[in-house]
Design a protein around this motif. Structure first.
Motif, PDB file in Angstrom:
ATOM      1  N   TRP A 237       0.838  -1.212   0.000  1.00 30.80           N
ATOM      2  CA  TRP A 237       0.000   0.000   0.000  1.00 30.80           C
ATOM      3  C   TRP A 237       0.866   1.254   0.000  1.00 30.80           C
ATOM      4  O   TRP A 237       0.592   2.208  -0.728  1.00 30.80           O
TER       5      TRP A 237
ATOM      6  N   LEU B 202       2.367   1.776  -3.413  1.00 27.06           N
ATOM      7  CA  LEU B 202       1.346   2.260  -4.346  1.00 27.06           C
ATOM      8  C   LEU B 202       1.047   3.736  -4.108  1.00 27.06           C
ATOM      9  O   LEU B 202       0.929   4.519  -5.060  1.00 27.06           O
ATOM     10  N   GLU B 203       0.905   4.120  -2.851  1.00 32.28           N
ATOM     11  CA  GLU B 203       0.629   5.528  -2.528  1.00 32.28           C
ATOM     12  C   GLU B 203       1.738   6.443  -3.028  1.00 32.28           C
ATOM     13  O   GLU B 203       1.468   7.515  -3.564  1.00 32.28           O
TER      14      GLU B 203
ATOM     15  N   LEU C  36       1.462   6.660  -6.939  1.00 31.82           N
ATOM     16  CA  LEU C  36       0.285   7.423  -7.355  1.00 31.82           C
ATOM     17  C   LEU C  36       0.391   8.893  -6.964  1.00 31.82           C
ATOM     18  O   LEU C  36       0.015   9.773  -7.743  1.00 31.82           O
TER      19      LEU C  36
ATOM     20  N   LEU D 165      -7.518   2.815  -2.797  1.00 28.89           N
ATOM     21  CA  LEU D 165      -6.846   1.526  -2.898  1.00 28.89           C
ATOM     22  C   LEU D 165      -7.694   0.482  -2.194  1.00 28.89           C
ATOM     23  O   LEU D 165      -8.049   0.643  -1.028  1.00 28.89           O
TER      24      LEU D 165
ATOM     25  N   ILE E  81      -7.218  -0.184  -7.894  1.00 26.44           N
ATOM     26  CA  ILE E  81      -7.121   1.264  -7.756  1.00 26.44           C
ATOM     27  C   ILE E  81      -8.410   1.835  -8.327  1.00 26.44           C
ATOM     28  O   ILE E  81      -8.692   1.701  -9.521  1.00 26.44           O
TER      29      ILE E  81
ATOM     30  N   PHE F 189       1.914   0.938 -14.582  1.00 29.42           N
ATOM     31  CA  PHE F 189       2.275  -0.437 -14.263  1.00 29.42           C
ATOM     32  C   PHE F 189       2.539  -1.309 -15.482  1.00 29.42           C
ATOM     33  O   PHE F 189       2.862  -2.473 -15.337  1.00 29.42           O
TER      34      PHE F 189
ATOM     35  N   LEU G 130       6.294  -2.746  -9.429  1.00 31.68           N
ATOM     36  CA  LEU G 130       6.110  -1.855  -8.288  1.00 31.68           C
ATOM     37  C   LEU G 130       7.303  -2.015  -7.356  1.00 31.68           C
ATOM     38  O   LEU G 130       7.590  -3.117  -6.889  1.00 31.68           O
TER      39      LEU G 130
END
Length: 150
Positions: free
Chosen positions: A8, A11-12, A15, A40, A64, A86, A91
């Motif tokens: 997470w 990803l944060e 993004l 998410l 997402i 992606f 990632l």
């Protein structure tokens, strides 16, 4: 093992770098949230024993949720940009890059302002240590004392 929390956070970071100023939520956004937004959502995580006894073959799906202004243009562009993040690289989580197996984009059911982008990460990870197994008790001794009634 790589935790969902680490995924997470990665990803944060990705993004937030691509969409500065857009709020990113973990899970369902609260009532009255600011639009546009990204959310998410945890997807299915499947782990099976890997080729070695101490590894696991892991597939982790993350969703997402791209949420736009109701009736506004640009939502498709946002979803395309999320997808593009992606398609070339994996990632980066800690010192590793988790490869992307699949990216899918669909309109959320019953909404005109939400597109879901599902990213499946596929990687080998350390298998957690086996739980210690204790032998069953050979005998159980119970001392029961009756309580006097008053």
């Amino acid at each position: 093992m790589i935790s969902k929390k680490e995924i997470w956070e990665a990803l944060e970071r990705v993004l937030a770098g691509r969409f500065p100023g857009i709020r990113i939520y973990r899970g369902t956004p609260p009532d009255g949230f600011d639009r546009p937004a990204l959310a998410l959502i945890s997807g299915l995580r499947k782990a099976v024993p890997g080729g070695c006894e101490d590894t696991a073959d892991v597939v982790q799906a993350v969703i997402i949720q791209c949420i736009g202004e109701t009736g506004a243009d640009g939502l498709d562009d946002t979803a395309d940009a999320v997808e593009a993040l992606f398609l070339h690289d994996g990632l980066r989580v800690g010192g590793r890059v988790l490869p992307v197996r699949d990216v899918r984009t669909v309109c959320a059911p019953n909404t005109a302002d939400t597109i879901l982008v599902t990213v499946k990460l596929h990687y080998l990870d350390d298998r957690p240590p086996a739980a210690e197994v204790f032998p069953p008790a050979a005998e159980v001794v119970a001392n029961i004392t009756a309580k006097e009634a008053h």
